[in-house]
Design an enzyme around this catalytic site. Structure first.
Site, PDB file in Angstrom:
ATOM      1  N   ARG A  73       3.133   9.209  16.512  1.00 30.81           N
ATOM      2  CA  ARG A  73       4.530   9.256  16.933  1.00 30.81           C
ATOM      3  C   ARG A  73       4.938  10.716  17.070  1.00 30.81           C
ATOM      4  NH1 ARG A  73       8.089   8.572  13.637  1.00 30.81           N
ATOM      5  NH2 ARG A  73       6.935   8.253  11.718  1.00 30.81           N
ATOM      6  N   TYR A 212       0.729   5.681  22.822  1.00 32.00           N
ATOM      7  CA  TYR A 212       0.307   5.450  21.444  1.00 32.00           C
ATOM      8  C   TYR A 212       1.387   4.839  20.565  1.00 32.00           C
ATOM      9  CZ  TYR A 212      -2.226   6.192  17.130  1.00 32.00           C
ATOM     10  OH  TYR A 212      -2.893   5.992  15.952  1.00 32.00           O
ATOM     11  N   GLY A 214       4.031   3.822  17.904  1.00 34.81           N
ATOM     12  CA  GLY A 214       5.485   3.710  17.927  1.00 34.81           C
ATOM     13  C   GLY A 214       6.134   4.332  19.152  1.00 34.81           C
ATOM     14  N   LYS A 221       9.344   0.649  16.147  1.00 37.74           N
ATOM     15  CA  LYS A 221      10.277   1.646  15.610  1.00 37.74           C
ATOM     16  C   LYS A 221      11.500   1.801  16.520  1.00 37.74           C
ATOM     17  CE  LYS A 221       7.492   2.623  12.209  1.00 37.74           C
ATOM     18  NZ  LYS A 221       7.814   2.213  10.847  1.00 37.74           N
ATOM     19  N   HIS A 241      13.641  -0.068   7.006  1.00 34.25           N
ATOM     20  CA  HIS A 241      12.225   0.291   7.036  1.00 34.25           C
ATOM     21  C   HIS A 241      11.607  -0.183   5.719  1.00 34.25           C
ATOM     22  CE1 HIS A 241       9.118   3.792   7.576  1.00 34.25           C
ATOM     23  NE2 HIS A 241       8.630   2.642   7.971  1.00 34.25           N
ATOM     24  N   SER A 263       6.092   7.495   4.506  1.00 36.96           N
ATOM     25  CA  SER A 263       4.676   7.264   4.812  1.00 36.96           C
ATOM     26  C   SER A 263       3.782   7.892   3.731  1.00 36.96           C
ATOM     27  CB  SER A 263       4.320   7.783   6.203  1.00 36.96           C
ATOM     28  OG  SER A 263       4.867   9.037   6.375  1.00 36.96           O
ATOM     29  N   CYS A 265       2.620   6.454   1.018  1.00 38.38           N
ATOM     30  CA  CYS A 265       2.918   6.027  -0.357  1.00 38.38           C
ATOM     31  C   CYS A 265       2.321   4.654  -0.671  1.00 38.38           C
ATOM     32  CB  CYS A 265       4.425   5.969  -0.582  1.00 38.38           C
ATOM     33  SG  CYS A 265       5.178   7.589  -0.657  1.00 38.38           S
ATOM     34  N   ASP A 288       6.503  -3.639   7.001  1.00 41.68           N
ATOM     35  CA  ASP A 288       7.110  -2.405   7.536  1.00 41.68           C
ATOM     36  C   ASP A 288       8.615  -2.490   7.783  1.00 41.68           C
ATOM     37  OD1 ASP A 288       6.741   0.287   8.360  1.00 41.68           O
ATOM     38  OD2 ASP A 288       6.782  -0.309  10.455  1.00 41.68           O
ATOM     39  N   ASN A 378      -4.753   9.454  11.535  1.00 45.70           N
ATOM     40  CA  ASN A 378      -3.746   8.450  11.921  1.00 45.70           C
ATOM     41  C   ASN A 378      -4.386   7.285  12.684  1.00 45.70           C
ATOM     42  OD1 ASN A 378      -1.046   7.523  11.937  1.00 45.70           O
ATOM     43  ND2 ASN A 378      -0.769   8.224  14.046  1.00 45.70           N
ATOM     44  N   ARG A 380      -5.642   3.653  13.499  1.00 44.45           N
ATOM     45  CA  ARG A 380      -4.851   2.451  13.208  1.00 44.45           C
ATOM     46  C   ARG A 380      -5.638   1.174  13.435  1.00 44.45           C
ATOM     47  NH1 ARG A 380       0.441   3.249  11.036  1.00 44.45           N
ATOM     48  NH2 ARG A 380       0.537   5.495  11.052  1.00 44.45           N
ATOM     49  N   GLU A 507      -2.607  -2.958 -10.256  1.00 39.73           N
ATOM     50  CA  GLU A 507      -1.923  -2.767 -11.561  1.00 39.73           C
ATOM     51  C   GLU A 507      -0.422  -2.552 -11.360  1.00 39.73           C
ATOM     52  OE1 GLU A 507      -3.568  -3.643 -13.903  1.00 39.73           O
ATOM     53  OE2 GLU A 507      -5.656  -2.985 -13.750  1.00 39.73           O
ATOM     54  N   ASN A 508      -0.003  -2.238 -10.139  1.00 43.02           N
ATOM     55  CA  ASN A 508       1.438  -2.095  -9.885  1.00 43.02           C
ATOM     56  C   ASN A 508       2.167  -3.420 -10.117  1.00 43.02           C
ATOM     57  OD1 ASN A 508       1.032   0.569  -9.235  1.00 43.02           O
ATOM     58  ND2 ASN A 508       0.939   0.221  -7.028  1.00 43.02           N
TER      59      ASN A 508
HETATM   60  O1  O2Y Z   1       2.809   5.517  15.925  1.00 40.47           O
HETATM   61  C1  O2Y Z   1       2.314   5.836  14.878  1.00 40.47           C
HETATM   62  O2  O2Y Z   1       1.596   6.831  14.719  1.00 40.47           O
HETATM   63  C2  O2Y Z   1       2.493   4.975  13.788  1.00 40.47           C
HETATM   64  S1  O2Y Z   1       3.890   5.213  12.778  1.00 40.47           S
HETATM   65  C3  O2Y Z   1       3.973   3.773  11.831  1.00 40.47           C
HETATM   66  C4  O2Y Z   1       3.212   2.688  12.179  1.00 40.47           C
HETATM   67  C5  O2Y Z   1       3.292   1.535  11.448  1.00 40.47           C
HETATM   68  C6  O2Y Z   1       4.161   1.481  10.396  1.00 40.47           C
HETATM   69  N1  O2Y Z   1       4.905   2.539  10.049  1.00 40.47           N
HETATM   70  C7  O2Y Z   1       4.813   3.698  10.715  1.00 40.47           C
HETATM   71  C8  O2Y Z   1       5.685   4.811  10.218  1.00 40.47           C
HETATM   72  O3  O2Y Z   1       5.584   5.955  10.649  1.00 40.47           O
HETATM   73  O4  O2Y Z   1       6.525   4.517   9.360  1.00 40.47           O
HETATM   74 MN    MN Z   2       6.715   2.408   8.915  1.00 40.19          MN
END
Ligand code: O2Y
Ligand code: MN
Length: 597
Positions: A73, A212, A214, A221, A241, A263, A265, A288, A378, A380, A507-508
């Site tokens: 993104r 690509y 988002g 998004k 989100h 992101s 986390c 998401d 990144n 996916r 464990e969370n």
């Molecule tokens: O387009 C991208 O690089 C992906 S960003 C993304 C994709 C899936 C879920 N969350 C995110 C984010 O940046 O929060």
């Molecule tokens: Mn996201």
């Protein structure tokens, strides 16, 4: 399908208008069928965009390699166009609408020459749900069509549900017209000239230059967060989100929780958590985005507007997220991962052992001795949600699921305890507004730098962040006693030697159990200035080999550490602008006062 398949005059005229502007070689209305998907995938294989993976190892799945200038993104190329600049605030890129429209019309003129223009009717949310919304994406990218089919519901059933109603027009072009006889490239785009533009007042979305994620899958998004957040503010609901998960106790009590995390986390891992504590079960509604409305019984109900996962591949493994690994075992698209000699994909940390030989994401030969990673950080996977073995039985319920709690979190090596509860909604909103995470190697810039990201919405809020936080305050007033309880978690606290104090992953579930028990009035907590922190005894640590001193450190609240953050929080609030609600500033003042004791 063709334009005779619909009586929707706005749609027919818009498709005609776009065709006149972009001058494609032909137009294809997507019906969403498997045959259509297969022929689109074959087209991508023939073009060199897709590599068909070994069907014995990864049935009906493909690897796509993108242009090196189109791998993520692009926040600095993302714009919100409104009449008044004040409506988007200082944390968004504002542009005056008419000038931007002129610019975009120039860019889109002839942009689909020599290519097919696809018309994709899509529904965000189960088709026919009161909370779902319909968009139509026009694109010249078959890669986008294939991904949209996994990530949303597309095709004939959506066109039928749309009837003559209104829809969100989403126009996308990769910006790579093909002249007669010109040879195509494997990932056509206009890498140096990307525009991801939102018009929340119309509303509409225009995206140019990138194919690509988002930037191009406009339901995600762009629609489900940026445009939907403005709709939600105007109509009194919430577009967040957030992951949505269900927790079932040994007594079979079900609790639905929403979680907002910046992101890197482990949000998808938490959404599909495999609890380690006996008798507790977790189910996934979404990883998401959550759209939430108050219903007649006063409670807040959430739907997942998506139908798939567009997850970060590196780091995903049987250990970190076995459920995601099952979801992506077939019918999936991989973008910018590495390729094994046996025709299957691989990425960093997928397996304990690194394969001796790979093709990297540039399609170059790679060995463990090579410089750089085999997959893009990144990289996916696009996988159907229905393939995840722990999808909640209600995940497609058009009414949504009733929400009992929200969790906010971030990656903090110090200061922030493992878990604590806000004393009330307003303190929770304050905690959401100061959410922060330390940057990792996956993001550009310095590693370990603290970045504030209110509600993980900084890149995704379609209007002024101060007004957005006001909307949260207002939703609390509307929900009253039905408001979900608010918690803050931090899986990433470290000891003085830099070692993780908490094992994380499955464990969370111990922390989720404490949260459920707080809601049920069964778990103890101690009152601190930042909120309600677990007592040592209230956390279920049975079977976990952690010294008590580490647990004490995990839940420690040190006034001096928090006091050090106050000036930086004030500074951050000043960058959010003057719309921040007074109640949130008052929370900050009262936190400071009680820390000073
Ligand atoms: O387009 C991208 O690089 C992906 S960003 C993304 C994709 C899936 C879920 N969350 C995110 C984010 O940046 O929060
Ligand atoms: Mn996201």
């Amino acid at each position: 399908m063709n334009d005779a398949s619909t009586k929707n005059q706005k749609l027919v005229s818009w498709v005609k208008e776009v065709a006149e502007l972009c001058t494609p070689a032909d137009i294809h209305w997507c019906d969403g069928s498997q045959e259509e998907y297969d022929s689109m995938a074959q087209r991508l294989v023939d073009a060199g965009t897709f590599v068909r993976l070994n069907p014995d190892l990864r049935p009906n799945s493909y690897l796509a390699r993108s242009d090196t200038g189109d791998v993520a993104r692009v926040e600095d190329r993302t714009f919100i166009c409104t009449t008044n600049e004040d409506d988007v605030g200082p944390t968004n890129n504002w542009t005056e609408p008419e000038g931007m429209r002129k610019k975009l019309k120039g860019l889109f003129t002839g942009s689909m020459k020599g290519r097919t223009m696809f018309v994709i009717p899509f529904s965000m949310g189960p088709v026919g749900s009161e909370t779902a919304k319909i968009g139509v994406e026009i694109t010249d990218s078959p890669y986008v069509v294939c991904n949209m089919r996994i990530m949303t519901r597309i095709g004939s059933e959506v066109l039928e549900a749309l009837g003559e109603d209104d829809f969100l027009p989403c126009l996308h072009s990769i910006g790579a017209p093909l002249e007669p006889g010109q040879e195509d490239v494997f990932w056509p785009c206009d890498a140096e000239n990307k525009y991801i533009v939102h018009y929340p007042e119309e509303p509409s979305i225009w995206s140019y230059g990138s194919g690509y994620g988002g930037n191009a899958l406009l339901g995600k998004k762009c629609f489900a967060l940026r445009i939907a957040s403005t709709m939600a503010r105007n109509e009194g609901w919430m577009a967040e989100h957030m992951l949505i998960l269900g927790l079932t106790s040994p007594e079979k009590k079900k609790t639905y929780i929403g979680g907002a995390f910046p992101s890197a986390c482990g949000k998808t891992n938490l959404a599909m958590i495999q609890p380690t504590i006996p008798g507790w079960e977790a189910t996934c509604v979404g990883d998401d985005i959550a759209w939430m409305r108050q219903k007649a019984d006063g409670k807040l109900y959430a739907i997942n507007p998506e139908a798939g996962f567009f997850g970060v591949a590196p780091g995903t493994s049987e250990h970190s997220n076995g459920n995601a690994m099952t979801a992506l075992a077939k019918n999936s698209i991989f973008t910018n991962t590495a390729l094994k000699p046996n025709g299957d994909i691989w990425w960093e940390e997928m397996t304990e052992e690194t394969p001796p030989e790979l093709e990297d994401w540039h399609a170059d030969k790679w060995t463990p001795a090579s410089e750089g990673k085999a997959s893009n950080p990144n990289a996916r996977y696009t996988a159907p949600a229905s393939q995840c073995p722990v999808m909640d039985p209600e995940w497609e319920n058009p009414e949504g699921v009733p929400m009992s709690a929200f969790i906010f979190g971030g990656r903090r090596s110090n200061v922030v305890p493992l878990v604590f509860e806000a004393k009330n909604w307003l303190q929770g909103v304050f905690l959401g507004s100061i959410m922060a995470s330390e940057t990792t190697a996956a993001a550009a810039g310095a590693v370990g730098k603290l970045r504030r990201d209110p509600f993980a919405m900084l890149p995704f809020c379609g209007y002024h962040m101060g007004d957005y936080i006001k909307h949260w305050v207002g939703m609390g007033e509307k929900l009253g006693d039905n408001a979900p309880r608010i918690f803050y978690v931090n899986w990433f606290r470290k000891d003085a030697d830099g070692n993780w104090l908490w094992p994380g992953f499955g464990e969370n579930s111990r922390v989720l159990k404490w949260i459920c028990e707080r809601i049920d009035g069964k778990a103890d907590a101690q009152d601190t200035p930042i909120g309600l922190v677990p007592t040592l005894e209230s956390l279920d640590l049975n079977g976990l080999d952690i010294p008590e001193s580490d647990v004490s450190e995990l839940i420690a609240v040190r006034a001096e550490d928090w006091l050090q953050e106050i000036p930086e929080i004030r500074e951050f609030f000043s960058t959010v602008g003057n719309q921040l609600p007074s109640q949130v500033l008052a929370e900050l003042d009262s936190l400071e006062a009680s820390l000073k004791g």
